[in-house]
Design an enzyme around this catalytic site. Structure first.
Site, PDB file in Angstrom:
ATOM      1  N   GLY A 151     -45.848 -66.537  -3.372  1.00 47.26           N
ATOM      2  CA  GLY A 151     -45.427 -65.593  -4.403  1.00 47.26           C
ATOM      3  C   GLY A 151     -46.507 -64.659  -4.895  1.00 47.26           C
ATOM      4  N   TYR A 190     -42.360 -59.390   5.782  1.00 51.53           N
ATOM      5  CA  TYR A 190     -40.900 -59.272   5.624  1.00 51.53           C
ATOM      6  C   TYR A 190     -40.390 -57.905   6.065  1.00 51.53           C
ATOM      7  CZ  TYR A 190     -41.914 -63.337   2.720  1.00 51.53           C
ATOM      8  OH  TYR A 190     -42.379 -64.543   2.266  1.00 51.53           O
ATOM      9  N   CYS A 226     -26.604 -44.548  10.594  1.00 51.08           N
ATOM     10  CA  CYS A 226     -25.443 -43.889   9.983  1.00 51.08           C
ATOM     11  C   CYS A 226     -25.043 -44.557   8.677  1.00 51.08           C
ATOM     12  CB  CYS A 226     -24.305 -43.873  10.986  1.00 51.08           C
ATOM     13  SG  CYS A 226     -24.802 -43.014  12.484  1.00 51.08           S
TER      14      CYS A 226
HETATM   15  N1  LLP Z   1     -42.862 -70.815   0.041  1.00 47.27           N
HETATM   16  C1  LLP Z   1     -41.526 -70.815  -0.064  1.00 47.27           C
HETATM   17  C2  LLP Z   1     -40.838 -72.067  -0.257  1.00 47.27           C
HETATM   18  C3  LLP Z   1     -40.829 -69.607   0.006  1.00 47.27           C
HETATM   19  O1  LLP Z   1     -39.505 -69.605  -0.105  1.00 47.27           O
HETATM   20  C4  LLP Z   1     -41.530 -68.398   0.197  1.00 47.27           C
HETATM   21  C5  LLP Z   1     -40.817 -67.121   0.295  1.00 47.27           C
HETATM   22  C6  LLP Z   1     -42.919 -68.438   0.316  1.00 47.27           C
HETATM   23  C7  LLP Z   1     -43.558 -69.675   0.217  1.00 47.27           C
HETATM   24  C8  LLP Z   1     -43.761 -67.201   0.514  1.00 47.27           C
HETATM   25  O2  LLP Z   1     -43.615 -66.298  -0.540  1.00 47.27           O
HETATM   26  P1  LLP Z   1     -44.559 -64.997  -0.609  1.00 47.27           P
HETATM   27  O3  LLP Z   1     -45.964 -65.484  -0.789  1.00 47.27           O
HETATM   28  O4  LLP Z   1     -44.403 -64.280   0.674  1.00 47.27           O
HETATM   29  O5  LLP Z   1     -44.052 -64.228  -1.768  1.00 47.27           O
HETATM   30  N2  LLP Z   1     -37.994 -61.008   1.827  1.00 47.27           N
HETATM   31  C9  LLP Z   1     -38.544 -60.924   0.507  1.00 47.27           C
HETATM   32  C10 LLP Z   1     -39.396 -62.112   0.160  1.00 47.27           C
HETATM   33  C11 LLP Z   1     -38.640 -63.411   0.316  1.00 47.27           C
HETATM   34  C12 LLP Z   1     -39.496 -64.598   0.061  1.00 47.27           C
HETATM   35  C13 LLP Z   1     -38.802 -65.848   0.474  1.00 47.27           C
HETATM   36  N3  LLP Z   1     -39.560 -67.033   0.264  1.00 47.27           N
HETATM   37  C14 LLP Z   1     -39.317 -59.610   0.347  1.00 47.27           C
HETATM   38  O6  LLP Z   1     -39.392 -58.867   1.302  1.00 47.27           O
HETATM   39  O7  LLP Z   1     -39.793 -59.315  -0.733  1.00 47.27           O
END
Ligand code: LLP
Length: 408
Positions: A221, A360, A331
């Protein structure tokens, strides 16, 4: 540290557009920075491979010593084929099927379970196993409503209110709870949200309740700036504060546990760029529309989360600033990478770099309208080397693949 516009332009020329480019040096820098920020000695980075599972990126992180947060059987297979051993992975899928659980358990990878029902079934099937528990930290934070995982309105994790039930289930099946986990959301700017989630999880983690703990995992996060005006979060301060908090916790717990985090965006967002070529300029009364050679299925974050991705005009950096909609070739009206964005004059043939495209972006991509995903190139700004690490399917290959899967 960002890639030079001249490097990006020459890669666009060499490999063509649309093109994803990742900087290996930046990736290494992010990984090693975390190890400086988190001062707790027994610290692990479990890279959230969902953010970008390009094989070259996974291989690079494997060699640096990263572990992985995996979320599907296919992610596990990919990681295994690239040489990640079971002890370097945690499996945090949600709404797992029985087959999936059996398969992952047999690989020896530790499962991270986020529901009472699944924990009970797991215990019945594999009594005496080691397991990690995913708790919902009850803190709501993250860059967009669709990516906030905490709080009781989401499907994620076991509510902290249910901690005693969890202990009953685990005892019944002699499960050894070796890890506790929480993940609050993605793109969290407020460090206080991290601290609150961590406090909530640690408050549960008494040796009476969970005597077998080996690690605590505080999820991912960690936000990185997407907008040039956004200030970066002070992760040095945050890493030190979390490490201190963890040291106090371990003193109370009576043993020095391992501290895990699971960054995705922090690791890869800033190392990536998507390069596109402007092919059509249109002036609709007051609106200037620049049309490019890729679309939202190849980089969906602006359309899906209203995410801001900075865009640079590599071909005309000193042009007179003007306001543009940067639109794709799909489109649908929402197919925009940016709306009413000030950019140096955009001309047909100019190459644009869509920044922060490492996390992502490719992995959430698809071939809607039957346009293939771009190729991916790994460049190393430390030594200037570059190589194609995934090629783009030709239209014929794309269709061969589709017809190959067809049962007609
Ligand atoms: N750990 C778990 C259990 C997760 O569900 C996630 C992300 C992470 C770690 C890694 O989170 P990060 O450090 O990347 O924020 N597609 C979305 C983000 C979805 C994140 C899903 N889970 C975007 O493009 O913003």
């Amino acid at each position: 540290m960002a890639l030079e516009p001249s490097t990006l332009s020459s890669l666009a020329e060499t490999y063509g557009t649309p093109l994803y480019v990742y900087d290996a040096a930046r990736l290494r820098q992010q990984y090693t920075a975390l190890h400086r920020y988190f001062t707790w000695p027994n610290f692990r980075v479990l890279y959230a491979m969902k953010a970008n599972y390009n094989a070259a990126i996974l291989a690079l992180l494997r060699d640096l010593g990263a572990w992985l947060d995996t979320v599907s059987p296919a992610e596990v297979i990919l990681a295994q084929r690239l040489g990640y051993t079971a002890d370097r992975m945690l499996y945090t899928a949600n709404n797992m099927t029985n087959d999936e659980v059996t398969h992952v358990h047999e690989t020896g990878i530790l499962l991270n379970i986020g529901s009472l029902s699944r924990l009970d079934r797991y215990g019945r099937q594999f009594p005496g196993s080691r397991v990690c528990l995913r708790f919902n930290p009850d803190v709501v934070a993250g860059a967009h409503a669709k990516i906030r995982t905490g709080g009781d309105l989401t499907k994620f994790g076991i509510l902290m209110d249910d901690a005693d039930q969890v202990v009953d289930i685990a005892r019944r099946h002699r499960l050894r709870i070796v890890g506790l986990h929480e993940h609050t959301g993605s793109g969290i700017a407020e460090t206080q949200a991290f601290y609150d989630s961590i406090d909530n999880l640690l408050a549960l983690a008494s040796p009476e309740r969970f005597p077998d703990l080996e690690f605590i995992d505080f999820g991912g996060g960690f936000k990185v700036p997407y907008h040039p005006d956004e200030a970066p979060v002070d992760y040095k301060k945050m890493g030190a504060r979390i490490s201190d908090r963890f040291a106090d916790f371990c003193d109370q717990y009576g043993r020095k546990l391992a501290l895990y985090i699971e960054p995705g965006k922090f690791m890869v967002a800033e190392c990536g760029y998507m390069l596109v070529t402007v092919n059509t300029l249109k002036i609709n009364r007051t609106r200037k529309i620049a049309g490019v050679d890729s679309g939202f299925p190849q980089l969906i974050r602006p359309m899906f989360y209203d995410a801001y991705h900075h865009i640079a005009n590599l071909s005309n950096p000193d042009g007179m600033a003007d306001c543009y909609d940067i639109c794709g070739n799909i489109c649908e009206t929402g197919d925009r990478f940016a709306e009413q964005r000030m950019l140096p004059e955009v001309r047909e043939g100019d190459i644009l770099a869509i920044e922060n495209a490492g996390a992502y972006c490719y992995t959430m991509g698809g071939v809607y309208n039957l346009r293939a995903m771009p190729a991916e190139v790994l460049v190393d700004s430390d030594n200037g080397r570059h190589e194609l690490v995934r090629r783009r399917l030709s239209n014929e290959e794309l269709i061969d693949q589709i017809l190959g899967e067809s049962t007609l």
